[in-house]
Design a protein around this motif. Structure first.
Motif, short mmCIF file in Angstrom:
data_model
loop_
_atom_site.label_atom_id
_atom_site.label_comp_id
_atom_site.label_asym_id
_atom_site.label_seq_id
_atom_site.Cartn_x
_atom_site.Cartn_y
_atom_site.Cartn_z
N GLU A 13 0.57 -1.39 0.04
CA GLU A 13 0.12 -0.24 0.37
C GLU A 13 1.28 1.11 0.13
O GLU A 13 0.30 2.37 -1.09
CB GLU A 13 -1.13 0.09 0.63
CG GLU A 13 -2.27 -1.11 1.48
CD GLU A 13 -2.96 -1.21 2.10
OE1 GLU A 13 -3.90 -1.20 2.82
OE2 GLU A 13 -2.36 -1.23 3.65
N ARG A 20 0.81 7.82 -6.64
CA ARG A 20 0.13 8.67 -6.15
C ARG A 20 0.36 10.12 -5.82
O ARG A 20 0.19 10.88 -6.72
CB ARG A 20 -1.07 8.15 -5.47
CG ARG A 20 -1.52 7.44 -6.45
CD ARG A 20 -3.55 6.44 -5.04
NE ARG A 20 -4.50 5.70 -5.67
CZ ARG A 20 -5.05 4.91 -4.85
NH1 ARG A 20 -5.57 5.46 -3.88
NH2 ARG A 20 -5.92 3.80 -5.28
N PHE A 49 -7.25 10.15 -7.96
CA PHE A 49 -6.93 9.16 -7.31
C PHE A 49 -7.99 8.24 -6.19
O PHE A 49 -7.86 7.33 -5.59
CB PHE A 49 -6.32 8.96 -6.49
CG PHE A 49 -4.95 9.10 -7.48
CD1 PHE A 49 -4.62 7.87 -8.22
CD2 PHE A 49 -4.19 9.90 -7.89
CE1 PHE A 49 -3.68 8.19 -8.60
CE2 PHE A 49 -2.81 9.74 -8.70
CZ PHE A 49 -3.09 9.05 -9.16
N GLN A 50 -9.49 9.43 -6.29
CA GLN A 50 -10.92 8.62 -5.38
C GLN A 50 -11.59 7.65 -6.40
O GLN A 50 -11.39 7.78 -6.73
CB GLN A 50 -11.58 9.79 -4.80
CG GLN A 50 -10.46 10.95 -4.48
CD GLN A 50 -9.99 9.87 -2.79
OE1 GLN A 50 -10.62 9.54 -2.05
NE2 GLN A 50 -8.69 10.56 -2.98
N ASP A 51 -12.17 7.01 -5.55
CA ASP A 51 -13.10 5.69 -6.08
C ASP A 51 -14.01 6.15 -5.69
O ASP A 51 -15.00 5.97 -6.35
CB ASP A 51 -12.68 4.45 -4.83
CG ASP A 51 -11.20 4.20 -5.28
OD1 ASP A 51 -10.60 3.82 -6.10
OD2 ASP A 51 -10.95 3.59 -4.35
N LYS A 52 -15.16 7.90 -4.77
CA LYS A 52 -16.18 7.83 -4.94
C LYS A 52 -15.55 9.16 -5.15
O LYS A 52 -15.14 10.07 -4.10
CB LYS A 52 -16.60 7.58 -3.99
CG LYS A 52 -15.88 7.91 -2.77
CD LYS A 52 -16.54 6.93 -1.11
CE LYS A 52 -16.19 7.91 -0.11
NZ LYS A 52 -15.76 9.27 0.01
N GLU A 97 -16.46 14.65 -8.48
CA GLU A 97 -15.62 13.75 -9.19
C GLU A 97 -14.72 14.60 -10.27
O GLU A 97 -15.60 15.32 -11.01
CB GLU A 97 -16.14 12.66 -9.18
CG GLU A 97 -17.13 12.67 -10.54
CD GLU A 97 -18.13 11.66 -10.95
OE1 GLU A 97 -17.46 10.85 -10.53
OE2 GLU A 97 -18.22 11.42 -11.70
N GLN A 100 -13.17 12.85 -16.38
CA GLN A 100 -12.41 11.18 -16.53
C GLN A 100 -11.56 11.52 -17.60
O GLN A 100 -10.83 11.04 -18.35
CB GLN A 100 -13.21 9.97 -15.93
CG GLN A 100 -13.04 9.61 -15.10
CD GLN A 100 -12.37 8.76 -14.00
OE1 GLN A 100 -10.35 9.16 -14.28
NE2 GLN A 100 -11.98 9.39 -12.91
#
Length: 189
Positions: A13, A20, A49-52, A97, A100
């Motif tokens: 990790e 990142r 780099f956020q998943d949400k 967000e 992308q």
């Protein structure tokens, strides 16, 4: 930026967080090409780099910055179409967000900036052209000044031709026609 590193993370990790962090720092350092401050660049990279989607409070906590700073940064990114506001069920807070599609980010940003600059310059050029044409029509304008005005008129006409070309170039970006000439890589959005 230390808030992005998890000190209790596993070695694997830690490698992910380090990678990142490197990308986020690079984005932040180079985003000034877009006229964006380094702190807003860090915000953009963090969102990347956020998943949400994140709230302003979550962004502030991740970056160790105030909600006011986050609000200003998000507003800038929204204005540039680099961030989207998204609705999240069960919460009244706004969530954000990143957009992308980096190709579209580029197109939106530069189209907005270029069009504004072009419009400002065209207005100045047209006003000056009209004033010079009016001056040129004066019967008592000395010959040396007539020659100077004629030369200036030609320079302004050349500038207007350039801005017409630049507007057409922007049109090719906005219509995505540019991708006929400079294609995206296979698999790109």
């Amino acid at each position: 930026m230390d808030k992005l590193v998890q000190h209790d993370a596993t070695p694997y990790e830690q490698i992910i967080y380090k990678a990142r962090h490197r990308v986020i720092d690079s984005l932040a350092r180079n985003i000034d090409l877009y006229g964006i401050t380094m702190s807003i660049g860090h915000l953009y990279g963090t969102l990347l780099f956020q998943d949400k989607p994140m709230t302003l409070d979550e962004m502030g906590e991740a970056l160790g910055m105030s909600k006011t700073s986050m609000s200003t940064g998000v507003r800038t990114l929204l204005d540039l179409n680099m961030v989207n506001k998204v609705w999240m069920k069960g919460t009244r807070k706004d969530h954000y967000e990143i957009e992308q599609d980096w190709y579209q980010n580029f197109i939106d940003y530069f189209s907005i900036k270029w069009r504004k600059g072009i419009d400002d310059n065209i207005q100045s050029l047209r006003k000056s052209l009209q004033e010079l044409k009016t001056l040129l029509s004066k019967d008592d304008l000395p010959t040396p000044l007539q020659e100077m005005v004629q030369a200036d008129i030609e320079k302004i006409k050349n500038s207007l031709e350039y801005y017409d070309w630049l507007n057409r170039l922007i049109d090719t970006f906005e219509s995505h026609e540019i991708f006929k000439y400079v294609p995206k890589k296979e698999g790109a959005e």
